[in-house]
Scaffold this active site. Sequence first.
Site, PDB file in Angstrom:
ATOM      1  N   ALA A 110     -71.630 -18.804  -2.324  1.00  0.00           N
ATOM      2  CA  ALA A 110     -72.598 -17.601  -2.201  1.00  0.00           C
ATOM      3  C   ALA A 110     -72.216 -16.538  -1.445  1.00  0.00           C
ATOM      4  CB  ALA A 110     -73.969 -18.291  -1.795  1.00  0.00           C
ATOM      5  N   GLY A 146     -69.092 -13.590  -4.572  1.00  0.00           N
ATOM      6  CA  GLY A 146     -67.748 -12.359  -4.792  1.00  0.00           C
ATOM      7  C   GLY A 146     -66.555 -13.149  -5.396  1.00  0.00           C
ATOM      8  N   LYS A 147     -66.218 -14.108  -4.599  1.00  0.00           N
ATOM      9  CA  LYS A 147     -64.767 -14.778  -5.276  1.00  0.00           C
ATOM     10  C   LYS A 147     -64.909 -15.483  -6.263  1.00  0.00           C
ATOM     11  CE  LYS A 147     -63.140 -14.323  -0.548  1.00  0.00           C
ATOM     12  NZ  LYS A 147     -64.410 -13.937   0.135  1.00  0.00           N
ATOM     13  N   ASP A 198     -72.558 -24.161  -2.786  1.00  0.00           N
ATOM     14  CA  ASP A 198     -72.998 -23.684  -1.458  1.00  0.00           C
ATOM     15  C   ASP A 198     -74.231 -24.744  -0.880  1.00  0.00           C
ATOM     16  OD1 ASP A 198     -72.539 -20.886  -0.191  1.00  0.00           O
ATOM     17  OD2 ASP A 198     -74.323 -21.715   0.356  1.00  0.00           O
ATOM     18  N   ASP A 241     -63.713 -20.346   1.680  1.00  0.00           N
ATOM     19  CA  ASP A 241     -64.206 -18.951   2.586  1.00  0.00           C
ATOM     20  C   ASP A 241     -65.195 -19.403   3.537  1.00  0.00           C
ATOM     21  OD1 ASP A 241     -64.257 -16.163   3.032  1.00  0.00           O
ATOM     22  OD2 ASP A 241     -65.626 -16.060   1.344  1.00  0.00           O
ATOM     23  N   TYR A 257     -66.266 -26.529  12.659  1.00  0.00           N
ATOM     24  CA  TYR A 257     -66.857 -26.546  11.389  1.00  0.00           C
ATOM     25  C   TYR A 257     -65.953 -26.341  10.423  1.00  0.00           C
ATOM     26  CZ  TYR A 257     -70.878 -26.052   8.429  1.00  0.00           C
ATOM     27  OH  TYR A 257     -71.817 -26.072   7.471  1.00  0.00           O
ATOM     28  N   CYS A 312     -63.529 -13.426   7.482  1.00  0.00           N
ATOM     29  CA  CYS A 312     -63.725 -12.353   7.772  1.00  0.00           C
ATOM     30  C   CYS A 312     -63.597 -12.129   9.329  1.00  0.00           C
ATOM     31  CB  CYS A 312     -64.923 -11.720   7.178  1.00  0.00           C
ATOM     32  SG  CYS A 312     -66.099 -12.674   7.550  1.00  0.00           S
TER      33      CYS A 312
END
Length: 393
Positions: A209, A212-213, A231, A279, A306, A329
């Site tokens: 969520a 995007g990917k 997610d 991600d 994590y 990011c």
Amino acid sequence: MINVCYRFFKYDSGLVESLRRVYGSDLEKFFEAIRKPGKRLYVRVNTILANRDYVVESMAKKNIFALKDPILDEAIYFNVEGPFDVPMGKSLVIVDKRTAESVILGANVYVPGVLKILGKATVNDYVTVVSPMMEPVGWGVLKINPSSIGKLKKGLAVEIKASRYKTTKIRELEEYKMGLLYEQSLPAMITSVILEPEPGETIVDMCAAPGGKTTHIYQLTRGRAKLYAFDHSKSKINKLKEEIRRLKMRNITVQKADSRYLHVDYPFLKGKVDKIVLDPPCSAIGVRPKLYDEKKYSDIINFAGYQFQFFKPAYELLKKNGILVYSTCTVTLEENENLLGKIVEKYRFDVEKISFRKIGSPGVKEEFKNYVLRFHPHVHDTPGYFIAKLEKF
Ligand code: SAH
């Protein structure tokens, strides 16, 4: 002990040292760059519904000027202008940090983002919008009665007329509403390109969520891969489903799950997956514009711990020679190169050389230097970003 680094960044000394290991004497330049938006606002064209030339031309007829990115065929961008001075009104509307970071680019203020109104302004008066640190980000017309704050749940609060930076309001475009556009940074798009997803493959997005990917992978496979999007957040899953609907994509399996246990909860996927994109949540130090931030080195260590937990299910799900693309990011070694070091020690994964080298820099540590891809805000004018490709053996 909290150390005030570059006035707007309250990072403790452990975190500052960690960032110095990455940026050395360029650290100030890095901080300066992430305070501002990039000069280009990137958008992906939904090539399932329309081609890029058509979208660019039809917007140009309405005087909305997008440029075609030279690197990715599906990417366009809008120029970001500024900085401009923000006029000071007599009254101030204090908004939360996230709202301030979008108002700075010209977005309107909605009721949930308002923290407080200072001064005597009433409906239709001009007000200055400030961040919780009282930094002016925009100026516009107040659309609500100050006494209704706390009672109202939604609606327009300030219609922004001037802001520190200016760019196209993507979400208000007809093309956006038609599902032709998805706002996404260039490095985030490059992540899915590096995965090289193919029609017919089974592909898992472990932290999907708002999508995007996932939706980019759908495009790259023309909707012909078996695509799973997981997610763990209920509200973010709803947002993901809404985006998939807006983009008119079908047959994506969306599931609410704690992806650290996919191998336990989805045993039928064990050894069956060709490609995975991972991600996960990260310290997001590369995200821009960031008006200010407060973090400790222990936060970074907690994120890295994590992130590590997602590699066991990833390993278990993949077929032999299956590919995992990992992205963040953020810029710390702990969440990027050092984490990879721990992964290859524990699991039968090899770090693969990323052949996509049209933009980006090598990694920071000798070990994976020519394998991974990094983006630096002050060098590439993108968010700070990290991409690695692993192969199960
Ligand atoms: N890949 C997305 C962005 C992901 S942000 C995109 O390109 O649009 C990280 C996501 O990880 C968040 O949506 C968060 O809800 C999710 N997440 C965090 N912990 C998780 C877990 N244990 N299992 C599954 N998802 C998780």
